[in-house]
Design a protein around this motif. Structure first.
Motif, PDB file in Angstrom:
ATOM      1  N   MET A   1     158.579 222.550  15.177  1.00 12.45           N
ATOM      2  CA  MET A   1     159.605 223.283  15.875  1.00 12.45           C
ATOM      3  C   MET A   1     159.488 224.499  14.057  1.00 12.45           C
ATOM      4  O   MET A   1     160.599 224.110  13.897  1.00 12.45           O
ATOM      5  CB  MET A   1     160.840 222.861  16.248  1.00 12.45           C
ATOM      6  CG  MET A   1     161.599 223.711  16.965  1.00 12.45           C
ATOM      7  SD  MET A   1     163.283 222.957  17.299  1.00 12.45           S
ATOM      8  CE  MET A   1     164.402 223.455  16.236  1.00 12.45           C
ATOM      9  N   THR A   2     158.993 225.335  14.814  1.00 11.55           N
ATOM     10  CA  THR A   2     159.388 227.021  13.907  1.00 11.55           C
ATOM     11  C   THR A   2     160.212 228.048  14.293  1.00 11.55           C
ATOM     12  O   THR A   2     160.110 228.440  15.326  1.00 11.55           O
ATOM     13  CB  THR A   2     158.230 227.449  13.314  1.00 11.55           C
ATOM     14  OG1 THR A   2     157.421 227.277  14.135  1.00 11.55           O
ATOM     15  CG2 THR A   2     157.877 226.267  12.306  1.00 11.55           C
ATOM     16  N   SER A   3     161.364 228.497  13.932  1.00 12.15           N
ATOM     17  CA  SER A   3     162.110 229.406  14.781  1.00 12.15           C
ATOM     18  C   SER A   3     161.212 230.922  14.453  1.00 12.15           C
ATOM     19  O   SER A   3     160.696 231.152  13.544  1.00 12.15           O
ATOM     20  CB  SER A   3     163.146 229.726  14.454  1.00 12.15           C
ATOM     21  OG  SER A   3     164.063 229.765  14.715  1.00 12.15           O
ATOM     22  N   GLU A   4     160.181 231.372  15.560  1.00 18.61           N
ATOM     23  CA  GLU A   4     159.849 232.559  15.506  1.00 18.61           C
ATOM     24  C   GLU A   4     161.186 234.259  15.481  1.00 18.61           C
ATOM     25  O   GLU A   4     160.606 234.903  14.424  1.00 18.61           O
ATOM     26  CB  GLU A   4     158.912 232.664  17.324  1.00 18.61           C
ATOM     27  CG  GLU A   4     157.803 231.376  16.775  1.00 18.61           C
ATOM     28  CD  GLU A   4     156.582 232.333  16.649  1.00 18.61           C
ATOM     29  OE1 GLU A   4     156.133 233.566  16.956  1.00 18.61           O
ATOM     30  OE2 GLU A   4     156.265 231.767  15.785  1.00 18.61           O
ATOM     31  N   LEU A   5     161.868 233.922  16.372  1.00 17.46           N
ATOM     32  CA  LEU A   5     162.626 234.448  16.439  1.00 17.46           C
ATOM     33  C   LEU A   5     163.967 234.401  16.278  1.00 17.46           C
ATOM     34  O   LEU A   5     163.972 233.436  17.043  1.00 17.46           O
ATOM     35  CB  LEU A   5     162.571 235.658  17.666  1.00 17.46           C
ATOM     36  CG  LEU A   5     163.179 236.946  17.861  1.00 17.46           C
ATOM     37  CD1 LEU A   5     161.863 238.028  19.141  1.00 17.46           C
ATOM     38  CD2 LEU A   5     164.353 236.743  18.702  1.00 17.46           C
ATOM     39  N   ASP A   6     164.794 235.005  15.680  1.00 22.91           N
ATOM     40  CA  ASP A   6     166.272 234.508  15.729  1.00 22.91           C
ATOM     41  C   ASP A   6     167.220 235.642  15.249  1.00 22.91           C
ATOM     42  O   ASP A   6     167.360 235.835  14.005  1.00 22.91           O
ATOM     43  CB  ASP A   6     166.489 233.551  14.561  1.00 22.91           C
ATOM     44  CG  ASP A   6     167.836 233.336  14.406  1.00 22.91           C
ATOM     45  OD1 ASP A   6     168.695 233.728  15.437  1.00 22.91           O
ATOM     46  OD2 ASP A   6     167.869 232.293  13.407  1.00 22.91           O
ATOM     47  N   ILE A   7     167.634 236.100  16.624  1.00 19.04           N
ATOM     48  CA  ILE A   7     168.627 236.880  16.364  1.00 19.04           C
ATOM     49  C   ILE A   7     169.739 236.777  17.046  1.00 19.04           C
ATOM     50  O   ILE A   7     170.418 237.195  18.093  1.00 19.04           O
ATOM     51  CB  ILE A   7     167.938 238.573  17.141  1.00 19.04           C
ATOM     52  CG1 ILE A   7     167.666 238.527  18.245  1.00 19.04           C
ATOM     53  CG2 ILE A   7     166.833 239.155  16.131  1.00 19.04           C
ATOM     54  CD1 ILE A   7     167.569 239.953  18.895  1.00 19.04           C
ATOM     55  N   VAL A  51     171.781 227.207   9.540  1.00 14.40           N
ATOM     56  CA  VAL A  51     173.011 227.619   9.951  1.00 14.40           C
ATOM     57  C   VAL A  51     173.165 229.182   8.936  1.00 14.40           C
ATOM     58  O   VAL A  51     172.350 230.043   9.629  1.00 14.40           O
ATOM     59  CB  VAL A  51     174.307 227.684  10.308  1.00 14.40           C
ATOM     60  CG1 VAL A  51     175.195 228.321  10.762  1.00 14.40           C
ATOM     61  CG2 VAL A  51     173.830 226.372  11.488  1.00 14.40           C
ATOM     62  N   LEU A  52     173.501 229.638   7.975  1.00 14.34           N
ATOM     63  CA  LEU A  52     173.189 229.570   6.880  1.00 14.34           C
ATOM     64  C   LEU A  52     172.022 231.095   6.410  1.00 14.34           C
ATOM     65  O   LEU A  52     172.716 232.190   6.410  1.00 14.34           O
ATOM     66  CB  LEU A  52     173.484 229.345   5.384  1.00 14.34           C
ATOM     67  CG  LEU A  52     174.582 230.070   4.124  1.00 14.34           C
ATOM     68  CD1 LEU A  52     175.583 230.209   5.215  1.00 14.34           C
ATOM     69  CD2 LEU A  52     174.782 228.699   3.082  1.00 14.34           C
ATOM     70  N   SER A  54     169.764 231.469   8.904  1.00 13.68           N
ATOM     71  CA  SER A  54     169.480 232.042  10.210  1.00 13.68           C
ATOM     72  C   SER A  54     170.699 233.450  10.119  1.00 13.68           C
ATOM     73  O   SER A  54     170.578 234.863  10.459  1.00 13.68           O
ATOM     74  CB  SER A  54     170.374 231.075  11.086  1.00 13.68           C
ATOM     75  OG  SER A  54     170.697 232.157  12.295  1.00 13.68           O
TER      76      SER A  54
ATOM     77  N   VAL B 741     169.153 235.841  20.685  1.00 15.23           N
ATOM     78  CA  VAL B 741     168.654 235.761  20.666  1.00 15.23           C
ATOM     79  C   VAL B 741     167.139 234.360  19.759  1.00 15.23           C
ATOM     80  O   VAL B 741     167.251 234.908  19.452  1.00 15.23           O
ATOM     81  CB  VAL B 741     167.012 236.130  21.818  1.00 15.23           C
ATOM     82  CG1 VAL B 741     165.903 236.501  22.104  1.00 15.23           C
ATOM     83  CG2 VAL B 741     167.969 236.810  22.428  1.00 15.23           C
ATOM     84  N   ARG B 745     158.878 228.127  18.405  1.00 17.12           N
ATOM     85  CA  ARG B 745     156.954 227.405  18.322  1.00 17.12           C
ATOM     86  C   ARG B 745     157.166 225.882  18.463  1.00 17.12           C
ATOM     87  O   ARG B 745     157.534 225.281  17.346  1.00 17.12           O
ATOM     88  CB  ARG B 745     156.129 228.267  17.433  1.00 17.12           C
ATOM     89  CG  ARG B 745     155.199 228.504  17.808  1.00 17.12           C
ATOM     90  CD  ARG B 745     153.773 228.964  17.152  1.00 17.12           C
ATOM     91  NE  ARG B 745     153.878 230.479  17.372  1.00 17.12           N
ATOM     92  CZ  ARG B 745     153.343 230.900  19.061  1.00 17.12           C
ATOM     93  NH1 ARG B 745     152.079 230.271  19.466  1.00 17.12           N
ATOM     94  NH2 ARG B 745     153.731 232.066  18.526  1.00 17.12           N
TER      95      ARG B 745
END
Lengths: 357, 1064
Positions: A1-7, A51-52, A54, B741, B745
């Motif tokens: 599980m990798t974070s592709e997008l995080d805003i 968390v930090l 991100s 958001v 993946r």
């Protein structure tokens, strides 16, 4: 599980002052996260490293987007994309334009050109300030310089108006711009003991008294350039040391006034002619650009160092300079009183500031 | 010629450099409305042009005024080649069409380009002169007010609530037209934006017409959505509640309308005036309904679960006749209506009489239009739809889609009936589309309503208590609406803990907000159930069948999770329940969010017990007992955390409402058993029944673990998905709305359901953790209206979008009014207790075990009778038995240990809003020395219908905006995160600019209805579509109120940048 997008986007843009500082200091996200972890924030908040990470990324992205606006601060005020309370806007701008003492000492008086930019690598190594941060600070100097270069009116006001800086910071920038424009040498070894504050102080005095704007604020000129006519006129002061009688008279006037009041009276008496020669020659030489650049070197060499080697206390320097400047008014043969005051008034202030260990 | 639209282009600023040579731009503006275009002069060589144009006048029909957006294009003049577009501004002029809303639109608008984003701003003034009489108005639907707010807007009074209005329009998606192959992405995006804007306008006008037909003057709870069906088109649909609203008072007199702050609050949506009553009960038996219908060539209507509450039905003695009367009235009022649905989630006092429970229906449809033989068959009830343009065969579509929705609504209606309710409140509809499969979902809360509000002309301003006095106490809404002896599902009833007269269920699930006068113990919290199910990739019917087979399991598991988590929190009711099922290529995702509370009227929830399967194994036993201990500890901890200390009521006083304790029995069923046995499946968890989790396989283990992995928010934080947080009422005025958001993946290798669940769970939990961390400076604060949306943009991608608002509150501020209020109600409760002492509550015990209700059977039967497709039917029934089997192995009913009820402090949701002295009003006013000349007014945004510490004085109109952003330089824009971050910030900016231009300073009931993100990193491309809406309002800080009211509140529009020239 990798974070592709995080805003995270807030209606009011969130600004974390600590992260902003890390960003300004030029740390990468990874380094910034490491530094934040070390600050104990995880323990305080119970957050995890992820968390930090991100959060830091998010702030960095925001700052990156804001940077374009920070280059022209009035835009930050009028833009609609980021809703930021005015106090926060002020903080963003102020911090962005803040600079490191160590850095500014390195570039003060240097030409703000590409060539210097290459030296940033060395400065970064020398000062321990990250290259990124050096770049930002250098670019800030250059940007401010470019904007106010051709402007009329008060230098500080112009800077304040176009970059919305606090009074204090605007003054500092005025000094930086002034030094860069006149290319005063500040890097020599014997000048190393001087702080940016010392120079900024001198710059302010010089801007107030020695520039064209100082004479006539309506004039079609700026605070950045020294008044050429004034510099030419300074040659006239040479008579104070060239005319033997005048020099002796000046000395005797000063000595009379100071006898018994000065701890270092004998040293002063012995050195008077040298000191006076030094100060007057500095003035006379200012017609040449090269000598203008060396102004501070000369002042330190010709006045500060001799006095310091004789262990003059600051109070004595103050007495001496006051008397030295004032006595000229009693020299009947000397006609350039106004010129002398304009020169000595500023120089006295500068010298007193420069006189320390 | 009923209207004249006047537009003036004043100036531009911060334009991009379009001419590299001069570093300047020669800008001019085209103003287009309908087919008419005007141009300004070219303003040479400037990035801050001052056009100061004349007034461009468009003489147009009011129909066009409603449908068309005003389109403003900024271009760079080029003598030798084509003029380059800098960007566009679309302005919806609808707000200018109501008399009470905005009179002028004037301000700086961001110039938006779908490829480059915002490129400078333009100052525009827009006015409309309507020179027609009122009759003329009535022909078009100009003048009908629209509100996104799902309660009666603050400065209005509901005279009549007419009911459900819906409409949809269909068109071909420009993105899928042949021409799209040859035009630029920009042209294609703009065509789409324009089309949706046009369709929205049309839709709104049509709904307006329906409202006028019903003799209403407003739509409240207006929700418009669009479905991107790809090849088969684009559907824009909307639902809402038609009302007749009265302005409470002239804006100048808003103070008199509500003399005391606390009373004022009553009218504000913050405190939705609910019914009377605060005994809520609820029971969550699962009512399974299945039906499969054929509308098109293929469609499956999925068995649905009804989460019901039980009400006290006819039990109450003195209440009986009155209730019957009420019911009759309501019935007659509602019967004329095709669908007695209400999109409202909060109601005027006295409106809501009883709440039955959640009803929902889902249906799986195939979008495949081309091979559609059945498609002519259903067009009996033709309505006329105006088509926008293009192909005529499209014209069949609205009927098809309409029929789909009608079918679902019908199902909802029948579910509600089964619960003894005439109406559905808190109603909403949604879709999830993947390729050609579409899941349509609808859900709401079955309820019994007070007819007063529903009948024309009968209500004379008696919004206030009058009638309520007759009705039971403030716990009324919890009482079961259905007949106790004929319950639609097995449930455990007890006498209401508040009034002791009526029956209540043990658990209550609803989709509405917590009624304001409900008595709540402790605080509430956000409860989520999350679930993934893998499915095989398949085509067309096979795919749809696979999905519809999975759905009931998902519904069931979601429900179980919710129930477990609710019990783990020590609470007994859920509000604002929203279950979203998302379909992807190879999986289904379910996400349910709700706000759990402890309703004082409902019985104390039982605990959770774990049962091992192999009792002989010692270490296993130990493990089990360890788990049990952990669970018990968690419950205890949660009770403390959420301050749930129900007053001690001894067992004798309450009586024993529960039947003879049943033997701990396990319901076992094999696959082969008929559906009759399914009816024994009793998922209700009575007061005395602990919820038993049997750990018989790793699956169950996982479930228990996942129960325990949910981390409570850090101290100082609360969260809920309703408008207000139960138990917190001293809000201060700092608010922060945000959208977050995340896309993850999945590693595609051997994905299992467990791994998937864990990933999804982690994603949501981490997201929440991040939010808590980011907003830590606001502590103590509460995240309100937390709205999660899940989508599956690609095979291995999961996207979660959250929008919520963080509101600070004052921890220490004691609320005297509340306290006394509670004390009173407690007193009343205790006197009631005494009266009740004599009654042994046998009714309940008798009725309970005797309910071998066959809901599933019923529905299965109906399903088979309805279904035209044998295959589908077979599939459903097979599922059912295995479903039941599964349920039985998991859950059983046992006797509850004596519950611990402690006396403690009680808080209710009666809210007293306190204006905080440190609002950001002050913030704004404090001039930071160098930045004092800021011209950008602050515009607040919130998903709530109110602004803490402030009073809404005017509604300026609805904001409904749709944007597309595309990039072909994804890396350069900071990757996907940079791209989307910038885009969302731009969307916020454009919403704020529009609000400011209308003279407003806030958007309430803001919602991001869609955020469709697609990327193609290999091509360095990405595209995103966002649809947002809300109500533009003017608010005044309560702290400023006095000043303003003495000065006459004219200075509302403190925002936009245009100065004098507005007054022409």
């Amino acid at each position: 599980m990798t974070s592709e997008l995080d805003i995270f986007v807030g209606n009011t843009t969130l600004i974390d002052e600590d992260v902003y500082r890390l960003w300004l200091d030029g740390y990468s996200v990874t380094d910034a996260v490491a530094l934040r972890v070390r600050s104990g924030i995880l323990e305080q908040t119970g957050a995890t490293a992820a968390v930090l990470q991100s959060d830091t990324m998010d702030h960095y992205r925001t700052f990156h987007m804001l940077e374009r606006l920070l280059h022209a601060p009035p835009k930050l005020l009028h833009q609609l994309i980021f809703q930021i309370p005015p106090s926060r806007q002020a903080l963003l701008i102020e911090r962005y334009y803040a600079f490191d003492e160590a850095f500014v000492r390195e570039v003060l008086g240097k030409k703000l050109s590409k060539g210097t930019k290459k030296d940033l690598d060395d400065i970064s190594t020398k000062t321990g300030i990250t290259l990124k941060s050096c770049r930002r600070q250098f670019d800030n100097f250059k940007r401010v310089f470019k904007v106010v270069e051709e402007m009329r009116g008060s230098l500080v006001d112009n800077i304040q108006q176009h970059f919305l800086l606090s009074d204090r910071l605007a003054r500092d920038y005025a000094a930086i711009v002034f030094f860069a424009n006149n290319r005063f040498e500040t890097g020599k070894k014997k000048l190393q003991y001087l702080s940016f504050g010392d120079f900024a102080f001198c710059a302010e005095l010089m801007i107030q008294n020695w520039t064209l704007g100082a004479v006539d604020s309506q004039m079609d000129d700026m605070d950045m350039d020294l008044d050429k006519e004034f510099l030419q006129d300074l040659k006239e002061l040479k008579v104070l040391v060239a005319d033997k009688d005048l020099l002796d008279l000046h000395k005797s006037l000063v000595c009379t006034a100071l006898r018994g009041k000065l701890g270092v009276f004998s040293e002063m008496e012995a050195n008077f002619k040298n000191l006076s020669r030094g100060l007057v020659n500095v003035a006379a030489k200012l017609t040449h650009n090269k000598d203008v650049r060396d102004l501070f070197v000369d002042l330190v060499e010709k006045f500060v160092e001799p006095c310091r080697s004789d262990h003059w206390p600051l109070s004595d320097v103050r007495f001496f300079l006051s008397q030295y400047a004032a006595s000229v008014h009693s020299l009947d043969g000397f006609r350039h009183q106004t010129l002398w005051d304009r020169y000595m008034g500023t120089l006295r202030g500068c010298l007193l500031r420069l006189y320390h260990d | 010629m009923p209207g004249k639209l006047k537009v003036k282009i004043v100036a531009g600023r911060h334009l991009p450099v379009m001419d590299r040579a001069s570093d300047l731009t020669d800008a001019f503006v085209e103003v287009k409305f309908g087919n008419t275009t005007f141009k300004t002069d070219v303003y040479l060589k400037s990035l801050n042009p001052q056009w100061n144009s004349e007034w461009f006048k468009f003489e147009v029909d009011d129909e066009d005024l409603q449908d068309e957006p005003l389109q403003i294009t900024v271009l760079d003049h080029d003598t030798y080649s084509a003029n380059d577009a800098i960007g566009k501004v679309y302005i919806d002029i609808d707000p200018l069409l109501y008399s009470e809303a905005a009179t002028v639109i004037s301000g700086w608008f961001p110039i938006y380009d779908t490829i480059h984003g915002i490129r400078g701003e333009i100052n525009v003034v827009v006015k409309v002169d309507l020179f027609n009489d009122l009759n003329r108005f009535r022909q078009s639907s100009c003048g009908v007010k629209f509100f996104c707010t799902t309660s009666i807007p603050k400065c209005y009074r509901a005279v009549i609530i007419h009911g459900f209005v819906e409409e949809l329009v269909v068109n071909e998606d420009p993105e899928y037209q042949w021409i799209d192959r040859i035009r630029t992405p920009r042209a294609s995006n703009e065509a789409r934006q324009r089309l949706i804007s046009l369709m929205s306008g049309e839709l709104q006008r049509k709904i307006g017409l329906k409202v006028l037909e019903m003799r209403g003057n407003a739509v409240v709870g207006y929700l418009q959505c669009f479905d991107l069906e790809g090849e088969s088109g684009l559907v824009v649909r909307a639902i809402g509640t038609a009302c007749t609203l009265d302005k409470l008072s002239s804006p100048a007199a808003f103070l008199p309308a509500c003399n005391s702050p606390s009373k004022e609050m009553k009218e504000s949506p913050l405190v939705h005036p609910p019914s009377h009553g605060c005994r809520s009960t609820h029971n969550s038996p699962i009512h399974t309904a299945t039906g499969s219908r054929l509308t098109q060539n293929f469609s499956v209507s999925v068995p649905t679960l009804i989460y019901t509450g039980m009400g006290s039905g006819s039990a109450g003695k003195e209440g009986g006749p009155f209730k019957a009367l009420l019911r009759q009235q309501t019935q007659s009022a509602l019967e004329q209506r095709e669908f007695p649905f209400f999109t409202l989630t909060a109601f005027p006092p006295g409106f809501l009489v009883h709440v039955g429970g959640v009803v929902s229906a889902r249906s799986v449809k195939l979008l495949d239009r081309i091979h559609n033989p059945a498609f002519v068959g259903i067009m009996g009830n033709t309505r006329s739809y105006k088509l926008l343009d293009w192909n005529s065969f499209n014209s069949d579509e609205p009927e098809t889609r309409d029929a789909w929705w009608a079918e679902i609504r019908q199902e909802i209606k029948s579910h509600a009936k089964a619960l003894g309710c005439h109406a559905v409140v808190g109603y909403s509809e949604s879709t999830s589309i993947c390729e050609e499969v579409c899941i349509l979902s609808a859900s709401g809360t079955a309820a019994v309503l007070n007819p007063r509000f529903l009948q024309d002309g009968t209500v004379e301003g008696c919004l206030e208590q009058r009638l309520e006095e007759n009705l039971p106490t403030r716990c009324g809404f919890c009482h079961i609406p259905y007949d106790e002896l004929n319950m639609p599902f097995p449930a455990h009833l007890t006498y209401c803990y508040n009034c002791r007269k009526q029956k209540v269920p043990d658990v209550l699930f609803t989709t509405i907000d917590l009624p304001t006068d409900a008595t709540v113990i402790g605080k509430g919290c956000l409860i989520q159930a999350r679930l993934c199910r893998l499915k095989k990739k398949a085509q067309a019917e096979a795919n749809a069948t696979a999905i519809s087979n999975l759905l009931p399991f998902m519904e069931y598991e979601v429900h179980t999770q919710l129930m477990n988590k609710l019990k783990l929190k020590g609470m007994n009711a859920l509000f604002g329940l929203r279950i979203q099922i998302t379909v992807g290529e190879n999986m289904l995702m379910g996400l349910a969010s709700a706000t759990g509370v402890y309703l004082a009227a409902l019985p104390t929830p039982g605990g959770i017990q774990i049962a091992g399967k192999t009792p002989n194994d010692g270490s296993y036993e130990q493990h089990i007992s360890h788990m049990q201990k952990k669970i018990n500890d968690t419950i205890a901890k949660n009770k403390e955390l959420y301050e749930i200390n129900p007053p001690e009521i001894s067992e004798e006083i309450i009586g024993s409402p529960i039947p003879e304790p049943r033997q701990r029995s396990r319901l076992l069923r094999s696959q082969s058993e008929s559906s009759d046995e399914v009816t024994e499946l009793d998922l209700s968890h009575g007061k005395k029944d602990a919820f038993v989790l049997e750990i018989d396989d790793t699956d169950a283990m996982e479930d228990v673990h996942s129960l325990l992995t949910d981390v409570p928010p850090p101290s100082g934080f609360y969260s809920c998905n309703t408008e207000i947080m139960p138990g917190i009422n001293n809000w201060t005025s700092e608010i922060q709305m945000f959208t977050s958001v995340r896309v993850i993946r999945l590693s595609s290798l051997n994905l299992t359901n467990q791994a998937l669940n864990k990933n999804f769970n982690d994603l949501c939990e981490n997201l929440l953790k991040s939010l808590y961390f980011k907003l830590r400076s606001m502590i103590p604060c509460c995240l309100c209206h937390v709205n999660f949306t899940v989508s599956l943009p690609e095979d291995e991608l999961i996207q979660v979008t959250v929008t919520a608002v963080a509101i600070t509150f004052d921890k220490n501020q004691a609320l005297q009014t509340t306290k006394t209020h509670v004390e009173k109600s407690l007193q009343r409760a205790s006197t009631d207790n005494e009266e009740l002492l004599q009654f042994p509550l046998e009714l309940c015990s008798d009725s309970l075990p005797s309910h071998p209700l066959p809901p599933a059977k019923e529905h299965l039967e109906s399903a088979s009778s309805n279904s035209g497709i044998p295959a589908a039917q077979r599939a459903t029934s097979v599922d059912y038995s295995s479903f039941a089997d599964r349920c039985s192995s998991w859950i059983e009913l046992i006797k509850l240990k004596a519950q611990t009820i402690r006396r403690g402090s009680i808080k209710t949701t009666v809210t007293v809003e306190k204006a905080s002295p440190v609002g950001d009003g002050n913030f704004r006013n404090r001039p930071a020395p160098p930045c004092a000349n800021s011209t950008v007014g602050v515009v607040k945004m919130t998903p709530l219908s109110f602004i803490p510490g402030a009073k809404i004085t005017k509604y300026l109109g609805i904001i409904n905006m749709f944007f597309i952003r595309e990039t072909t330089s994804l890396r350069e824009e900071g990757g996907v995160s940079g791209f989307l971050h910038a885009f969302i910030a731009e969307v916020f900016a454009m919403v704020r600019a529009h609000v400011a231009a209308l003279g407003g300073n806030a958007v309430v009931s803001y919602i991001m209805k869609q955020c469709v993100f697609m990327e193609n990193p290999n091509k360095n491309q990405a595209q995103c579509l966002i649809n947002v809406s809300g109500d533009a309002v003017v608010f005044v800080r309560e702290s400023d109120l006095e000043v303003v009211s003495t000065q006459q509140p004219t200075a509302n529009c403190q925002s936009s940048g245009t100065e004098g020239e507005v007054t022409t």
